[in-house]
Design an enzyme around this catalytic site. Structure first.
Site, PDB file in Angstrom:
ATOM      1  CE  LYS A 147      -3.687  -2.507   2.186  1.00  0.00           C
ATOM      2  NZ  LYS A 147      -4.532  -2.592   3.501  1.00  0.00           N
ATOM      3  CG  ASP A 195      -9.681   0.049   4.938  1.00  0.00           C
ATOM      4  OD1 ASP A 195      -9.342  -0.582   3.860  1.00  0.00           O
ATOM      5  OD2 ASP A 195      -8.964  -0.102   5.771  1.00  0.00           O
ATOM      6  CD  GLN A 234      -3.464  -4.242   6.349  1.00  0.00           C
ATOM      7  OE1 GLN A 234      -3.512  -3.231   5.682  1.00  0.00           O
ATOM      8  NE2 GLN A 234      -3.833  -5.547   6.227  1.00  0.00           N
TER       9      GLN A 234
HETATM   10  N1  GUN Z   1      -6.711  -6.520   6.094  1.00  0.00           N
HETATM   11  C1  GUN Z   1      -6.861  -7.194   5.128  1.00  0.00           C
HETATM   12  N2  GUN Z   1      -7.360  -6.643   4.091  1.00  0.00           N
HETATM   13  C2  GUN Z   1      -7.587  -5.576   4.730  1.00  0.00           C
HETATM   14  C3  GUN Z   1      -8.292  -4.291   4.029  1.00  0.00           C
HETATM   15  O1  GUN Z   1      -8.530  -4.167   3.065  1.00  0.00           O
HETATM   16  N3  GUN Z   1      -8.130  -3.444   4.814  1.00  0.00           N
HETATM   17  C4  GUN Z   1      -7.509  -3.131   6.352  1.00  0.00           C
HETATM   18  N4  GUN Z   1      -7.750  -2.200   6.824  1.00  0.00           N
HETATM   19  N5  GUN Z   1      -7.307  -4.132   6.640  1.00  0.00           N
HETATM   20  C5  GUN Z   1      -7.145  -5.275   6.107  1.00  0.00           C
END
Ligand code: GUN
Length: 303
Positions: free
Chosen positions: A54, A121, A98
Site C-alpha cells: 500500500k 477503507d 491494517q
Molecule cells: N486486512 C486485510 N485486508 C484489509 C483491508 O482491506 N483493509 C484493512 N484495513 N485491513 C485489511
C-alpha cells in the site's frame, strides 16, 4: 471455448495511470497531493506485506504518505488517540488501520473512531449506510467490492437485468457487493441472489448466474458444471494451498477451479492477479476522492 481473462494486474496499471493524472491536476490546482496514513500494529507478516505494498503504491502516485508503525503492545486508548490526531490533521485525507489488530484491542471501536470523511477503507458504519442508500449519498465504497464492480464494468459485461449470484455474506465482500449490484445506476441494476453455507441447492443458484461472484474462502468450491456457459466469473478467494519448493512462497488458489471453469465461462478472473490487485487500487482511488472532497467540497458539505 476458452474464457477471456479479466486481469486485475492490467486494470490496476490502467487505473493507477488515471489516478496519477488526477494527482498532478490536484498539485497544480491546490499545491497539495493526497495524504494517506497507514497504521500497522505489530508485525504480522501478511499485514507487513500488505502495508508495504500500500505504501509503495501510494508513494508511486506521489501521495503524502505516513507509515505509522506501532508496537504490538500499544494500548487501545493510545491507538484511539493516534487516530484522533490524524482525524484532526488537514494534510491527511485517508486513514487506514491494517487488520487484524491484537486481541487486547477492540477492532470495532477502532474502526468506528476513524472519521467517516477519512475512512478510505469504507468500513465505517456511516459509509456502509451511505452505500446502502446509494446515489449521491455514496462516499467511500469498500475497496474489494469496488474493485469487483470496476472489473465487471471495465470487462464490458452487461449488468443491467443480469442475474448476479454472490457466494458468501461477509461484511467486507459478500454483503456490500450484493447491495451494490442491485442498486440503480451504471455498473449495477442487476437481479441479485446472495447464497451462503445454509443455502439449499447452492449449485442450482450458481447455474443461473450471468455474473457469478465467489467470496467463500473455500478452495475449488465452485465446480465447472455449476457455471452457465458464457458467464462472467469473479473469484475473490485467496486460499493458501501450499508452499512452493522453488521459491518458498505460498501457493495461492481461488474458490473456483480456474482451469476447468475457463472452458465454460465467457470471462473469468485469475488467482493471483485478479481481484487482489484491485483492492489496493481502489484504496488509492478512495484516497484521491477524499483529497478532492477535503480540498474543494468540505465547506459546501458543512453548510
Ligand atoms: N486486512 C486485510 N485486508 C484489509 C483491508 O482491506 N483493509 C484493512 N484495513 N485491513 C485489511
Amino acid at each position: 471455448m476458452s474464457a477471456e481473462i479479466i486481469s486485475g494486474t492490467a486494470m490496476r496499471a490502467e487505473i493507477l495511470d488515471e489516478l496519477k493524472q488526477e494527482v498532478a491536476a490536484m498539485q497544480e490546482k491546490h499545491g497539495k497531493t493526497p495524504g494517506l496514513v497507514t497504521i500497522l500494529v505489530g508485525e504480522n507478516p501478511a499485514s507487513v506485506s500488505y502495508v508495504t505494498l500500500k505504501v509503495k503504491t501510494a508513494l508511486g502516485l506521489g501521495f503524502h504518505e505516513i507509515q505509522d508503525n506501532q508496537p504490538e503492545s500499544i494500548s487501545e486508548q493510545a491507538l484511539l488517540e493516534l487516530i484522533e490526531k490524524y482525524n484532526q490533521d488537514d494534510d491527511i485525507h485517508g486513514i487506514l488501520v491494517q487488520l487484524p489488530l491484537p486481541d487486547h484491542i477492540d477492532e470495532k471501536k477502532v474502526l468506528n473512531a476513524i472519521s467517516p470523511d477519512k475512512d478510505v477503507d469504507g468500513f465505517h458504519p456511516v459509509n456502509l449506510g451511505r452505500m446502502v442508500i446509494g446515489g449521491d449519498e455514496i462516499r467511500y465504497l469498500p475497496c474489494t467490492p469496488a474493485g469487483i464492480q470496476e472489473m465487471i464494468t471495465r470487462s464490458g459485461t452487461e449488468t443491467a437485468g443480469a442475474e448476479v449470484v454472490v457466494v458468501g455474506r461477509s461484511n467486507i465482500v459478500g454483503k456490500p457487493i450484493a447491495v451494490m449490484m442491485g442498486q440503480k445506476g451504471p455498473g449495477a441494476n442487476s437481479t441479485v441472489t446472495m447464497v451462503h453455507t445454509r443455502t439449499k441447492d447452492l449449485d442450482e443458484h450458481c447455474r443461473r448466474a450471468d455474473i457469478l461472484i465467489v467470496a467463500a474462502g473455500v478452495p475449488g468450491l465452485v465446480k465447472p458444471e455449476w457455471i452457465k456457459p458464457g458467464a462472467t466469473v469473479i473469484d475473490v478467494g485467496v486460499n493458501r494451498v501450499g508452499v512452493s519448493e522453488k521459491t518458498g512462497r505460498a501457493i495461492l488458489s481461488g474458490d473456483v477451479d480456474f482451469e476447468a471453469a475457463s472452458k465454460v465461462a465467457g470471462k473469468i478472473t485469475p488467482v493471483p492477479g485478479g481481484v487482489g490487485p484491485m483492492t489496493i487500487t481502489m484504496l488509492m482511488k478512495n484516497t484521491v476522492k477524499s483529497a478532492w472532497f477535503h480540498l474543494e467540497n468540505k465547506q459546501n458539505d458543512a453548510a
